[in-house]
Design a protein around this motif. Structure first.
Motif, PDB file in Angstrom:
ATOM      1  N   SER A   1     -45.143  55.202  30.594  1.00 54.19           N
ATOM      2  CA  SER A   1     -46.280  55.251  31.515  1.00 54.19           C
ATOM      3  C   SER A   1     -45.864  54.977  32.960  1.00 54.19           C
TER       4      SER A   1
ATOM      5  N   LYS B   1     -44.807  60.874  36.952  1.00 51.08           N
ATOM      6  CA  LYS B   1     -45.774  61.712  36.246  1.00 51.08           C
ATOM      7  C   LYS B   1     -45.420  63.187  36.442  1.00 51.08           C
TER       8      LYS B   1
ATOM      9  N   ARG C   1     -50.713  65.933  34.797  1.00 51.92           N
ATOM     10  CA  ARG C   1     -51.748  65.534  35.753  1.00 51.92           C
ATOM     11  C   ARG C   1     -53.033  66.303  35.456  1.00 51.92           C
TER      12      ARG C   1
ATOM     13  N   PHE D   1     -56.760  57.735  32.388  1.00 50.84           N
ATOM     14  CA  PHE D   1     -57.559  58.532  33.306  1.00 50.84           C
ATOM     15  C   PHE D   1     -58.366  59.614  32.597  1.00 50.84           C
TER      16      PHE D   1
ATOM     17  N   TYR E   1     -53.417  56.194  41.564  1.00 52.85           N
ATOM     18  CA  TYR E   1     -54.467  57.196  41.434  1.00 52.85           C
ATOM     19  C   TYR E   1     -53.959  58.592  41.772  1.00 52.85           C
TER      20      TYR E   1
ATOM     21  N   ARG F   1     -51.037  59.865  41.584  1.00 54.09           N
ATOM     22  CA  ARG F   1     -50.079  60.428  40.631  1.00 54.09           C
ATOM     23  C   ARG F   1     -50.774  61.152  39.481  1.00 54.09           C
ATOM     24  N   GLU F   2     -52.071  60.918  39.326  1.00 52.91           N
ATOM     25  CA  GLU F   2     -52.850  61.580  38.283  1.00 52.91           C
ATOM     26  C   GLU F   2     -53.507  62.856  38.787  1.00 52.91           C
TER      27      GLU F   2
END
Length: 464
Positions: free
Chosen positions: A24, A28, A33, A175, A244, A246-247
């Motif tokens: 995790s 990413k 994403r 997320f 946030y 990175r998502e």
């Protein structure tokens, strides 16, 4: 070499071999994403439409007198949101481009060991607020349960535990859950607030105009202090902006990402602040819950307000108080993300929120807020100085994950600058965030240039 290329070199296999960290915390990948721009907008709206922000708007009306009038309130709000959006877009860039989380980003400035201290400055307050918010939500949930059961059920503790279990369960999906929870919450709460807004305009417009619109207010220190308080509400969140961004799906420009912060925060905060101010003007009561009961003459008002509180609590916790400390726990213990989420929830229980909500605890809680808040401005300032000024956006991402690499140990310059900035922030509490931000940034540049000249952290900087 650019951060984009370096992030590609930092493969998951290399990172796990070097550190043993949970996946995790790895950069990413683009195909992982899943957050779209619309999801992102709903996320920040859901985070902003809550009772705390409404209370902030109500705090501008003291004993029926407005500290700021509506024009000054809106001006301060737009200025604060503009600054917040800029800092968000600047600090989220490394995470967005490379996919690394905040706890890894910290290593760039503070080093592997130094990042432990700075990451705890984000993680510990989030856990405390997680427990505090959840207890408030549990109290509201208990009010609903009492009405539904005709008074047969009455246990805040049980409702608190139930709410914690629900939040932990949702957070296990990361997320993926945040997307739909925030979308649902933001839509429902905004519709409810529109109803209240309509009631206030039709039934209380005269008194609101007298006490808030046509009052003189001030453009002095209270105006700037309100901007600082407003920014303080976001200080911890934009500090960990990389968690946030990175998502967020790739291909979005820096300017558009700034807009993805500005628009929803303006909608959420602007609306809730306005309603908070209108409620206080109409009723003379700064507590929005009590003000609701007077304004909305409806037998279901308690359920309405309680549901609003519960949904607001879940929305805020999902964004601000669960994911960031879970990453910190994953980093420090090297456990996987899902167990870290559970540990975060258990630690929130151990924060004794039922004690923190008592009036006798207010002074100690305010001192805690003052102390940790003093460090938030300095930390984000150091991160921005490091990335944009010293390294000119050139960072070898793979080296951030090496236990024995150039970022091992701690950076004395960053540590000193953080404490210098925090000390300055405490001296001038009313402007704490901006004072700490500016002082720490200047101190870090000077220390990097003139102090600890042989520090290995100088590698790759303009002072190398």
């Amino acid at each position: 070499m650019s951060t984009n290329v370096e992030s590609l070199l930092a493969t998951e296999t290399q990172i796990q071999q070097n550190t043993g960290l949970d996946e995790s915390l790895n950069p990413k990948k683009d195909d992982a994403r899943t957050v779209r721009p619309l999801d992102y907008i709903f996320m920040w709206i859901g985070d902003g439409v809550n009772l705390g922000n409404m209370t902030l708007g109500a705090s501008l009306i003291v004993a029926g007198i407005a500290t700021l009038n509506i024009v000054q309130t809106m001006a301060a709000t737009i200025i604060a949101i503009g600054i917040i959006s800029i800092i968000f877009a600047l600090n989220d860039r490394l995470g967005y481009r490379t996919g690394i989380p905040y706890v890894v980003q910290l290593r760039m400035s503070f080093g592997l060991k130094g990042s432990v201290i700075s990451s705890l400055m984000r993680g510990i307050p989030a856990i405390v607020w997680y427990g505090f918010q959840s207890w408030i939500g549990g109290t509201a949930l208990n009010e609903i349960a009492k009405i539904v059961t005709g008074g047969a059920f009455d246990s805040v503790a049980i409702c608190f535990v139930v709410l914690q279990l629900v939040q932990i369960g949702l957070s296990l999906y990361g997320f993926h859950a945040i997307k739909w929870v925030e979308a649902l919450t933001s839509i429902v709460i905004m519709l409810a607030l529109l109803y209240v807004f309509g009631v206030l305009l039709t039934s209380h417009s005269a008194v609101i105009a007298e006490k808030w619109v046509h009052t003189e207010g001030t453009w002095g220190l209270p105006f700037f202090a309100f901007i600082m308080v407003f920014m303080g509400n976001y200080a911890a969140i934009f500090l960990s902006a990389a968690d946030y961004s990175r998502e967020l799906k790739t291909g979005i420009s820096d300017a558009k990402r700034g807009f993805l912060y500005f628009l929803p925060i303006l909608i959420a905060y602007g609306f809730t602040l306005t309603i908070g101010g209108m409620l206080a003007s109409a009723t003379g009561i700064s507590n929005p819950v009590k003000a609701f009961a007077l304004v909305v003459d409806n037998s279901y008002i308690t359920i309405f307000v309680s549901a609003f509180i519960v949904m607001g609590v879940v929305a805020v916790n999902m964004v601000a108080n669960i994911i960031p400390p879970a990453y910190v726990i994953t980093l420090l213990t090297k456990v996987k993300f899902k167990p870290a989420v559970i540990i975060t929830g258990l630690l929130a229980l151990c924060s004794f929120p039922w004690v923190l909500v008592q009036d006798s605890s207010a002074e100690g809680l305010n001192l805690f807020i003052l102390i940790y808040s003093a460090f938030l401005g300095p930390i984000v300032s150091i991160l921005l100085v490091e990335y944009y000024i010293l390294r000119r956006q050139e960072v070898n991402i793979s080296e951030l994950y090496k236990e024995d690499g150039p970022f091992a140990g701690y950076n004395p310059n960053a540590m000193l600058a953080m404490f210098i900035g925090a000390g300055a922030a405490i001296v001038k509490v009313e402007l704490a965030w901006i004072v700490g931000f500016v002082v720490a940034g200047i101190a870090y540049i000077l220390l990097t240039k003139y102090a600890f000249k042989d520090s290995k952290f100088r590698k790759g900087t303009i002072f190398e």
